[in-house]
Write an enzyme that holds these catalytic residues in place. Sequence first.
Site, short mmCIF file in Angstrom:
data_model
loop_
_atom_site.label_atom_id
_atom_site.label_comp_id
_atom_site.label_asym_id
_atom_site.label_seq_id
_atom_site.Cartn_x
_atom_site.Cartn_y
_atom_site.Cartn_z
CG ASP A 29 -2.53 -1.38 1.11
OD1 ASP A 29 -2.25 -1.36 0.28
OD2 ASP A 29 -2.98 -1.40 1.98
CG ASP B 229 -12.99 -2.23 -1.06
OD1 ASP B 229 -12.47 -3.51 -0.96
OD2 ASP B 229 -12.34 -1.09 -1.48
#
Length: 241
Positions: free
Chosen positions: A8, A129
């Site tokens: 990330d 998500d």
Amino acid sequence: MLLIPAIDLKNGFCVRLLQGKREEVTQYSDDPASTAKRWVHDGAELIHVVDLDGAFSGEQKNIESIKEIRAAVDVPIEVGGGIRSIERIAMLLSLGVDSIILGTVAVINPMLLEQACEKFPGKIIVGIDAKDGKVAIKGWEEVTEVDAGALSKNAEKVGASAIIYTDIVRDGMLSGPNVSATKAIAERVKIPVIASGGISTLSDIENLAKTGVIYGAITGKAIYSGAIHLKEAIEFVKNIK
């Protein structure tokens, strides 16, 4: 089942967030390319890369880091985070990115998702998500009324190559993945489904693998914190019956 390490990116650094909250950030490395090389050395066959700045703002700010990761490793990389146009998809693919993850745009602009799948067959992954079965968008800051299961069926229908399902309540918490919810998504579609969020132990990995329907699992904080050693975990997965 494939075990996939996550990188990330935020401001060029390799970080992890708690439950996707931008203020709950831990920096692990200032050299994402070296991190990618480390994971490949440990046996990774695919690297999952997310531009967190892009996820929050809708505009990639870590292109140089993505280029460096691409140059550093010889395994496929998939990239997501704020990718919301055909032009941006084309640009990233031109850099050598193997797959593009579309999340927010799959909800707010389903026509673009359909166009992307048609224009770049086999290259588009839909990132779902979810919180309590409802899809979250814009860096998880907005929870919609869109049903995660319905979105997974639509993603398959328009030609997505895979789905990444993340339970955002568990992401970065080392609290265990939502096996039942991920399995339910995987049983609804015929394309590969990858689990993300909450993996903290080899038992978590085993539970996902033993469903028999989940294609892969993304791990982030667990391998950065040392809760799981990637090389050991990859070997462990290979031996699960």
